[in-house]
Design a protein around this motif. Structure first.
Motif, short mmCIF file in Angstrom:
data_model
loop_
_atom_site.label_atom_id
_atom_site.label_comp_id
_atom_site.label_asym_id
_atom_site.label_seq_id
_atom_site.Cartn_x
_atom_site.Cartn_y
_atom_site.Cartn_z
N VAL A 93 0.72 27.52 26.73
CA VAL A 93 2.04 28.50 26.19
C VAL A 93 3.05 27.91 27.53
O VAL A 93 2.82 28.27 28.78
CB VAL A 93 1.78 29.78 26.44
CG1 VAL A 93 3.16 30.51 26.36
CG2 VAL A 93 0.68 30.35 25.35
N ARG A 95 7.08 27.91 28.04
CA ARG A 95 8.49 28.42 27.38
C ARG A 95 9.59 27.55 27.72
O ARG A 95 10.78 27.72 26.75
CB ARG A 95 8.63 30.07 27.91
CG ARG A 95 9.24 29.96 29.54
CD ARG A 95 9.60 31.12 29.75
NE ARG A 95 10.00 31.43 31.35
CZ ARG A 95 10.35 32.55 31.92
NH1 ARG A 95 10.31 33.64 31.39
NH2 ARG A 95 11.06 32.33 32.83
N ALA A 124 1.88 26.01 22.65
CA ALA A 124 2.52 26.76 22.27
C ALA A 124 4.16 26.88 22.83
O ALA A 124 3.95 27.29 23.95
CB ALA A 124 1.75 28.06 22.09
N THR A 126 6.63 29.04 23.79
CA THR A 126 7.09 30.30 23.81
C THR A 126 6.75 31.08 25.16
O THR A 126 6.28 30.76 25.80
CB THR A 126 6.35 31.24 22.67
OG1 THR A 126 6.83 32.44 22.65
CG2 THR A 126 4.80 31.35 23.14
N LEU A 128 5.00 33.72 27.66
CA LEU A 128 3.62 34.24 27.36
C LEU A 128 3.26 35.51 26.96
O LEU A 128 2.27 35.83 26.44
CB LEU A 128 2.86 34.00 28.91
CG LEU A 128 1.33 34.11 28.92
CD1 LEU A 128 0.55 33.44 28.12
CD2 LEU A 128 0.73 34.46 30.37
N HIS A 131 3.68 35.73 23.56
CA HIS A 131 2.40 35.24 22.91
C HIS A 131 1.45 36.10 22.92
O HIS A 131 0.86 36.34 21.85
CB HIS A 131 1.97 33.87 23.71
CG HIS A 131 0.80 33.22 23.01
ND1 HIS A 131 0.90 32.45 21.82
CD2 HIS A 131 -0.33 33.20 23.26
CE1 HIS A 131 -0.13 32.17 21.17
NE2 HIS A 131 -1.21 32.39 22.41
#
Length: 225
Positions: A93, A95, A124, A126, A128, A131
Motif C-alpha cells: 500500500v 499513497r 494498492a 491508497t 494504509l 485500506h
C-alpha cells in the motif's frame, strides 16, 4: 569542488494530497524526503529486511503466508519479500503516486523491478488506514514502514494509525495468529502498551544496531487465534 559534488541533487519534487515529496540524489544514495522530513535512503536496507524476516519468523509455520506492506519507500521491504519464495501474495500500500512512479520507471526501479514483475506482487495506491478500514481482504502478516515510528510521523493524520483504533483496524485485516511488525527509529515502551490495549498478544521489540545513537527497532505483535 568537494562541497558542490557532495550537495544533494533534487531529481523530482511533487506536491501531493499529503504534502510535498522529494526524491534526491546525495552522492551514491537516493533519498526520499516528505514535508521536509527525511524518511529513508538506499544506504543499507538492513532494517527493512529485518522487518520482513521478523514478521515471517513470528508466524506459526503456515505455508505461503500472504503479506501486506505499508509503504513502498525505496523498495527494500518489497524486494526482500519477493526474493523469498516462502511468501504467497504480496500487497504493498502506497499513497504517494510519485513514489510509485519512481519505482515503475524512475531511479528506484533498479531496486524493485524484479519484485514488481513478480506475479505475487500488487500495488494498492491508497492510504494504509483507508485500506485496512475498507478492504475485505485478510493477510497473515502486516509490515508497517510508513513513518519514522509511532511517535515520529510524517503527517499529523498518520497519528491515528498508531492509536488503539488504528491498530484495531490493522488487527481486523490479520488472520488469527497473524503478525503485525512496525519499524521505528527509536524504542517505544508506550507503543507496546497501546498494542496490548488494542488486543494484540506476544508483544515484543527487536533492536537493530546502528552505527551511532539509539538502535532502530521492530515492534512485533500477534493477533490472538
Amino acid at each position: 569542488m568537494t562541497a558542490i559534488r557532495d550537495s544533494p541533487v533534487v531529481l523530482d519534487r511533487r506536491e501531493g494530497p499529503y504534502g510535498e515529496v522529494v526524491l534526491r540524489r546525495h552522492g551514491g544514495l537516493l533519498q526520499i524526503i516528505a514535508n521536509g522530513c527525511f524518511l529513508m535512503d538506499t544506504s543499507d536496507g538492513r532494517s527493512e529486511r529485518l522487518l520482513v524476516d521478523a514478521a515471517l519468523g513470528a508466524l506459526d509455520g503456515r505455508e505461503r503466508p500472504e503479506l501486506l506492506i505499508g509503504g513502498l519507500g525505496v523498495g527494500f521491504s518489497l524486494a526482500h519479500a519477493a526474493a523469498n519464495p516462502r511468501w504467497g501474495a504480496i500487497t504493498v500500500v502506497e499513497r504517494e503516486r510519485a513514489v510509485v512512479d519512481w519505482h515503475l520507471d524512475g531511479p528506484l526501479s533498479g531496486i524493485s523491478d524484479r519484485a514488481l514483475a513478480d506475479p505475487r506482487t500488487r500495488i494498492a495506491e491508497t492510504d494504509l488506514l483507508d485500506h485496512v478500514n475498507e478492504t475485505c481482504a485478510t493477510y497473515d502478516a502486516l509490515c508497517l514502514d510508513i513513518d519514522n515510528g509511532p511517535g515520529w510521523t510524517v503527517t499529523e493524520g498518520n497519528d491515528g494509525l498508531y492509536s488503539e483504533a488504528g491498530l484495531a483496524g490493522c488487527a481486523r485485516v490479520l488472520r488469527p495468529g497473524g503478525v503485525l511488525a512496525v519499524w521505528s527509529a527509536r524504542p517505544s515502551p508506550e507503543f507496546e502498551g497501546t498494542l496490548r490495549n488494542a488486543g494484540f498478544q506476544r508483544v515484543r521489540t527487536e533492536e537493530i544496531p546502528v552505527a551511532r545513537g539509539v538502535p532502530d527497532v521492530v515492534h512485533l505483535a500477534v493477533r490472538p487465534g
